[in-house]
Design a protein around this motif. Structure first.
Motif, PDB file in Angstrom:
ATOM      1  N   LEU A 350      96.143  70.061  30.255  1.00 39.53           N
ATOM      2  CA  LEU A 350      96.976  71.252  30.077  1.00 39.53           C
ATOM      3  C   LEU A 350      96.501  72.381  30.991  1.00 39.53           C
ATOM      4  N   GLN A 351      97.458  73.047  31.619  1.00 35.39           N
ATOM      5  CA  GLN A 351      97.184  74.232  32.419  1.00 35.39           C
ATOM      6  C   GLN A 351      98.106  75.347  31.945  1.00 35.39           C
ATOM      7  N   VAL A 352      97.516  76.506  31.656  1.00 38.55           N
ATOM      8  CA  VAL A 352      98.252  77.645  31.123  1.00 38.55           C
ATOM      9  C   VAL A 352      98.572  78.606  32.262  1.00 38.55           C
ATOM     10  N   ILE A 353      99.828  79.014  32.339  1.00 38.13           N
ATOM     11  CA  ILE A 353     100.283  80.002  33.327  1.00 38.13           C
ATOM     12  C   ILE A 353     100.703  81.246  32.558  1.00 38.13           C
ATOM     13  N   ASN A 354     100.034  82.352  32.817  1.00 35.38           N
ATOM     14  CA  ASN A 354     100.271  83.584  32.083  1.00 35.38           C
ATOM     15  C   ASN A 354     101.281  84.453  32.828  1.00 35.38           C
ATOM     16  N   PHE A 355     102.263  84.986  32.110  1.00 42.13           N
ATOM     17  CA  PHE A 355     103.275  85.881  32.667  1.00 42.13           C
ATOM     18  C   PHE A 355     103.063  87.271  32.069  1.00 42.13           C
ATOM     19  N   GLU A 356     102.946  88.264  32.931  1.00 45.33           N
ATOM     20  CA  GLU A 356     102.748  89.646  32.518  1.00 45.33           C
ATOM     21  C   GLU A 356     103.843  90.522  33.106  1.00 45.33           C
ATOM     22  N   ASP A 357     103.776  91.814  32.771  1.00 45.15           N
ATOM     23  CA  ASP A 357     104.747  92.764  33.310  1.00 45.15           C
ATOM     24  C   ASP A 357     104.564  92.909  34.825  1.00 45.15           C
ATOM     25  N   THR A 358     105.645  93.230  35.488  1.00 44.10           N
ATOM     26  CA  THR A 358     105.613  93.363  36.944  1.00 44.10           C
ATOM     27  C   THR A 358     104.957  94.681  37.362  1.00 44.10           C
ATOM     28  N   LYS A 359     104.539  94.707  38.606  1.00 40.01           N
ATOM     29  CA  LYS A 359     103.960  95.922  39.178  1.00 40.01           C
ATOM     30  C   LYS A 359     105.077  96.863  39.642  1.00 40.01           C
ATOM     31  N   LEU A 360     104.662  97.986  40.230  1.00 39.32           N
ATOM     32  CA  LEU A 360     105.625  99.015  40.589  1.00 39.32           C
ATOM     33  C   LEU A 360     106.591  98.546  41.670  1.00 39.32           C
ATOM     34  N   ASP A 361     106.100  97.843  42.682  1.00 41.35           N
ATOM     35  CA  ASP A 361     106.993  97.418  43.761  1.00 41.35           C
ATOM     36  C   ASP A 361     108.030  96.412  43.270  1.00 41.35           C
ATOM     37  N   GLN A 362     107.598  95.432  42.441  1.00 44.56           N
ATOM     38  CA  GLN A 362     108.555  94.471  41.901  1.00 44.56           C
ATOM     39  C   GLN A 362     109.499  95.118  40.903  1.00 44.56           C
ATOM     40  N   ALA A 363     108.967  96.055  40.087  1.00 44.11           N
ATOM     41  CA  ALA A 363     109.834  96.745  39.127  1.00 44.11           C
ATOM     42  C   ALA A 363     110.896  97.578  39.843  1.00 44.11           C
ATOM     43  N   SER A 364     110.527  98.222  40.942  1.00 42.83           N
ATOM     44  CA  SER A 364     111.502  98.995  41.707  1.00 42.83           C
ATOM     45  C   SER A 364     112.586  98.101  42.282  1.00 42.83           C
ATOM     46  N   LYS A 365     112.197  96.929  42.730  1.00 45.64           N
ATOM     47  CA  LYS A 365     113.176  95.993  43.272  1.00 45.64           C
ATOM     48  C   LYS A 365     114.139  95.509  42.191  1.00 45.64           C
ATOM     49  N   ILE A 366     113.602  95.260  40.984  1.00 43.09           N
ATOM     50  CA  ILE A 366     114.459  94.839  39.871  1.00 43.09           C
ATOM     51  C   ILE A 366     115.445  95.942  39.509  1.00 43.09           C
ATOM     52  N   LEU A 367     114.979  97.194  39.454  1.00 41.14           N
ATOM     53  CA  LEU A 367     115.859  98.310  39.115  1.00 41.14           C
ATOM     54  C   LEU A 367     116.950  98.489  40.162  1.00 41.14           C
ATOM     55  N   LYS A 368     116.588  98.430  41.423  1.00 40.31           N
ATOM     56  CA  LYS A 368     117.582  98.591  42.480  1.00 40.31           C
ATOM     57  C   LYS A 368     118.597  97.454  42.463  1.00 40.31           C
ATOM     58  N   CYS A 369     118.092  96.235  42.243  1.00 44.39           N
ATOM     59  CA  CYS A 369     118.978  95.076  42.214  1.00 44.39           C
ATOM     60  C   CYS A 369     119.976  95.177  41.070  1.00 44.39           C
ATOM     61  N   SER A 370     119.497  95.528  39.889  1.00 51.87           N
ATOM     62  CA  SER A 370     120.384  95.626  38.726  1.00 51.87           C
ATOM     63  C   SER A 370     121.334  96.813  38.843  1.00 51.87           C
ATOM     64  N   ARG A 371     120.856  97.893  39.460  1.00 53.65           N
ATOM     65  CA  ARG A 371     121.724  99.073  39.605  1.00 53.65           C
ATOM     66  C   ARG A 371     122.869  98.800  40.568  1.00 53.65           C
ATOM     67  N   ILE A 372     122.582  98.090  41.640  1.00 53.83           N
ATOM     68  CA  ILE A 372     123.640  97.739  42.589  1.00 53.83           C
ATOM     69  C   ILE A 372     124.643  96.790  41.947  1.00 53.83           C
ATOM     70  N   LYS A 373     124.136  95.881  41.140  1.00 48.75           N
ATOM     71  CA  LYS A 373     125.025  94.913  40.493  1.00 48.75           C
ATOM     72  C   LYS A 373     125.947  95.577  39.484  1.00 48.75           C
ATOM     73  N   ASN A 374     125.461  96.587  38.754  1.00 50.51           N
ATOM     74  CA  ASN A 374     126.251  97.206  37.689  1.00 50.51           C
ATOM     75  C   ASN A 374     127.096  98.386  38.176  1.00 50.51           C
ATOM     76  N   PHE A 375     126.522  99.225  39.036  1.00 46.44           N
ATOM     77  CA  PHE A 375     127.213 100.463  39.418  1.00 46.44           C
ATOM     78  C   PHE A 375     127.446 100.595  40.926  1.00 46.44           C
ATOM     79  N   LYS A 376     127.057  99.589  41.718  1.00 45.56           N
ATOM     80  CA  LYS A 376     127.204  99.667  43.177  1.00 45.56           C
ATOM     81  C   LYS A 376     126.515 100.912  43.733  1.00 45.56           C
ATOM     82  N   LYS A 377     125.364 101.221  43.172  1.00 40.47           N
ATOM     83  CA  LYS A 377     124.656 102.443  43.529  1.00 40.47           C
ATOM     84  C   LYS A 377     123.183 102.127  43.695  1.00 40.47           C
TER      85      LYS A 377
END
Length: 640
Positions: A350-377
């Motif tokens: 067994l090998q365990v892979i831990n998933f944690e919260d993203t850092k600032l650069d990845q979080a910014s990319k997620i916010l921009k991606c979702s904002r463009i998808k929802n509001f084209k902004k």
């Protein structure tokens, strides 16, 4: 023949009886037994005309024989001796005729018996031939069915189009590849799914919403679902049986025609036994694929923390066997820590892979991606940093906030929802707690003790650091699991808190808040002035309720307010004399009464802190803290 039926009135009714055909007696037999019976009866009955003819022929023969004997007697030398010889040496014609008839009758009976035996033998051979064809057809069907099961199971891995994968493809296809925020573990997951890494099975552990399933679905999407199977787990064993069978295209022999002739059908077996049958067939598929390709198959169990503990052992054993052969890689996706503890005791590969919260650069990319998808902004980096400092880098929270028009308001409501969820499940009942809910009081007290310890750790960190923000969204305060159990004074509640998404346990066995919004809710609850007093009163009330079952108390009814007991010993009789001294109300009792009144007011304030006015105050404090921290960062940058 039409019989007549007469009645008293003289009316005659002719009625014809139906006759049953010989063939309709038993159409399955190749011969008709009634036919043989009628032939025997027909032979037994003698025709009178034929009997008369045979009698006449017999008389004529007897006359000829008598004439022949008389002429022979006259011509002979010794008539007397000849007569004696005719009487003694020759048989009468009636005896010869009887012998001939008996022989003929025996021959006919023998022919009839031979005919019956021949027809029975013919019928038996036809029946055996029919059974032989049936048996050969059944064996051939059984062989083809078993091979068809393997073909169907092998084809299920060719291109598996599951509902989860289709949803992920729809969400990703609408976005540009440059906007896709790739997780830190994406490269490792891609190597596992492509088959470059094999010989192990994996447990993907992390809080809800950290992107475990999305990362795996993205890796499967990149290989177009080839050699991959996805199973969405359930707590019901029967549902797990059906979902495993649906994913592997295995019917558990429910469509097998041979089950019609068995005493028990496949549906009457235990679900775990059916799962074992499915994996036994899967082993044969893996053996057949070994000569074709070296790429391992991928089997993913999503939400595996819902699987029943009895089924977890079976799945882990199969995962160990499949990973040792290198022909299959099993991946378990879990949100709870208990599955890791369950599998760790028997794990060798067994090998365990831990998933944690993203850092600032990845979080910014997620916010921009979702904002463009929802509001084209598009969003600026400053706006992304403000949201990140408020709720952290949990992808689930980022997607939720970015889908709202006012992101700051949505972030504030998210924190309030986490606070309300925590208080609904772990609110303190105070000194007026009823004795029937002592277990609920213990559960809430343990959670509050652990929460206060984490808040104090975060406050100490703030005192030692230069940042104005009370919470470090990157590194939340955490405690070792053994230390958290000491703080709670209960070792069994931590798993319930983990399932309720209040606290979380990482792969390193450290306990922390489930998310950044939950940690902010901890600070707001612990910052109230009456929190410590309410917690102490609840603990004291629990101690009082427990003491009722262990001790007996003596109550004196004549003791007035502020009175005292005075016990004196009598040395002669070794007895004790108890007297009551009445005093006026002391200053200590007055102070105690005033403190009780103030506590009552504080408790009412503590119960109303989450109202609209108090909520706006907390929102103002949060925004002031963020604006102050941003100004401090700007001044530092200017100085530099």
């Amino acid at each position: 023949m039409i019989p007549e039926i007469r009645f008293r009135g003289g009316m005659v009714i002719q009625r014809q009886f139906h006759q049953t055909l010989k063939v309709s007696l038993n159409p399955l037999l190749p011969i008709d037994p009634t036919e043989i019976i009628t032939e025997i009866e027909r032979d037994d009955k003698k025709d009178p005309k034929k009997e008369e003819v045979t009698k006449v022929k017999g008389r004529i023969k007897s006359i000829h024989i008598q004439k022949r004997t008389t002429t022979d007697g006259t011509k002979g030398n010794k008539g007397k001796s000849g007569n004696n010889g005719n009487e003694n040496g020759s048989e009468s014609p009636n005896d010869n005729e009887n012998d001939r008839k008996e022989k003929e009758k025996r021959r006919k009976n023998f022919d009839k018996i031979t005919n019956v035996l021949f027809k029975c033998t013919e019928a038996g051979l036809i029946t055996l031939a029919s059974l032989g064809v049936l048996v050969l057809g059944g064996i051939l069907y059984h062989k083809i069915y078993k091979q068809n099961v393997l073909w169907k199971m092998d084809s299920s891995f060719e291109k598996n189009e599951s509902l989860i994968l289709l949803k992920h493809q729809d969400s990703v296809s609408n976005l540009d590849k440059d906007l896709w925020a790739e997780r830190s573990n994406q490269e490792l997951i891609d190597s596992i799914i492509n088959g470059r890494i094999k010989g192990k099975y994996y447990l993907l552990l992390g809080e809800k919403g950290t992107g475990k399933t999305s990362t795996v679905m993205e890796g499967i999407n990149r290989v177009q679902g080839k050699d991959c199977v996805i199973i969405d787990c359930s707590s019901d064993v029967e549902l797990m049986r059906l979902r495993i069978g649906n994913a592997l295209n295995f019917e558990f022999f429910e469509d097998y025609i041979g089950s019609l002739f068995s005493m028990k059908g496949p549906r009457e077996s235990v679900p775990i036994l059916d799962v074992e049958r499915a994996f036994m067939k899967l082993e044969k598929v893996l053996i057949d694929r070994r000569n074709k390709t070296n790429k391992p198959l991928i089997m993913v169990f999503n939400n595996s923390h819902l699987i029943d503990s009895s089924l977890v052992e079976l799945l882990q054993q199969k995962a160990e066997n499949f990973s040792s052969s290198g022909m299959m890689t099993v991946m378990f996706i879990s949100d709870d820590y208990w599955l890791f503890e369950k599998m760790k005791s028997f794990a060798t590969r067994l090998q365990v892979i831990n998933f944690e919260d993203t850092k600032l650069d990845q979080a910014s990319k997620i916010l921009k991606c979702s904002r463009i998808k929802n509001f084209k902004k598009s969003l600026t980096d400053e706006e992304c940093a403000t949201v990140y400092n408020l709720i952290g880098g949990r992808p689930q929270h980022l997607f939720h906030v970015a889908s709202q028009k006012d992101m700051i308001l949505a972030a504030q409501q998210l924190i309030d929802n986490e606070k309300l969820w925590f208080l609904n499940n772990c609110a303190l009942l105070g000194a007026d707690m009823d004795d029937d809910v002592m277990e609920s009081g213990k559960f809430a007290t343990s959670a509050m003790l652990l929460m206060r310890e984490l808040v104090e750790m975060d406050r100490k960190r703030k005192e030692n650091s230069q940042s104005d923000d009370i919470i470090d969204v990157v590194n939340l305060p955490q405690l070792p699991l053994w230390r958290a159990r000491q703080v709670m004074t209960r070792p069994d509640y931590i798993e319930k808190y983990d399932k309720m998404n209040i606290f979380t346990i990482g792969t390193d066995s450290n306990v922390r808040a489930d998310s950044v919004p939950m940690m902010r809710a901890f600070h707001e609850i612990a910052s109230h002035s009456d929190f410590d007093s309410t917690l102490r009163e609840t603990i004291d009330r629990i101690s009082e309720i427990e003491s009722l079952g262990r001790t007996r108390e003596i109550v004196f009814k004549d003791l007035t307010h502020g009175g005292r007991f005075k016990i004196q010993e009598n040395g002669d009789k070794c007895t004790k004399i108890i007297t009551v001294e009445e005093n006026e109300e002391s200053e200590e009792s007055k102070i105690e009464t005033e403190s009780n009144n103030s506590k009552t007011e504080d408790i009412s304030h503590f119960n109303d802190y989450h109202h609209e006015g108090e909520r706006k105050k907390w929102w103002k404090r949060r925004l002031e803290a963020y604006s102050h921290s941003s100004k401090g960062d700007d001044s530092k940058g200017a100085e530099s």
